[in-house]
Design an enzyme around this catalytic site. Sequence first.
Site, PDB file in Angstrom:
ATOM      1  N   GLU A   1       0.831  -1.207   0.000  1.00 17.56           N
ATOM      2  CA  GLU A   1       0.000   0.000   0.000  1.00 17.56           C
ATOM      3  C   GLU A   1       0.865   1.255   0.000  1.00 17.56           C
ATOM      4  OE1 GLU A   1      -0.226  -2.675   1.903  1.00 17.56           O
ATOM      5  OE2 GLU A   1      -2.248  -2.972   2.690  1.00 17.56           O
TER       6      GLU A   1
ATOM      7  N   CYS B   1      -2.090  -2.428   7.276  1.00 18.80           N
ATOM      8  CA  CYS B   1      -1.530  -2.338   8.622  1.00 18.80           C
ATOM      9  C   CYS B   1      -1.701  -0.897   9.137  1.00 18.80           C
ATOM     10  CB  CYS B   1      -0.062  -2.750   8.633  1.00 18.80           C
ATOM     11  SG  CYS B   1       1.053  -1.468   8.006  1.00 18.80           S
TER      12      CYS B   1
END
Length: 136
Positions: free
Chosen positions: A58, A89
């Site tokens: 990401e 996360c």
Amino acid sequence: MDSGTIGRLIEAAKEVRKNAYAPFSGFKVGAAVLAGSGRIYTGVNVENSSYGLTICAERVAVFKAVSEGERVIRAVAIYTETEKPTWPCGACRQVLLEFAEDDMDVISATGDSVEVKKLSELLPEGFRFSPEGRVI
Ligand code: THU
């Protein structure tokens, strides 16, 4: 977010996942972000022998977009081959928030299943500065 755009983001994340560099965990992740210009940027996780230097898919996608001049991220899709969808996360949630204009769709896909959440669900009461340097 229309289903066509969601589909394009998932396809991009699934395709780029093949490039994940994950020799230590074996856990390959693909990500794709839709930026303010309408362009899609992809990323994969890149691990390192010094484990703590690993970066998630990401953040790679967000940093690619920002380094090309983008300042708004409208949505992110994550693709993994897992039983249940994978959500970003905590570090990636914070980085995504930095470039969220209002809120953003976080899409997670695995095999045939797709789930969509809002970033504000994943990171309530998130911390950020306004452009003037105030906490908003
Ligand atoms: N990872 C991601 O790339 N994105 C996530 O959302 C979760 C974790 C990567 C980091 C590391 O390479 C591997 O997955 C195991 O933690």
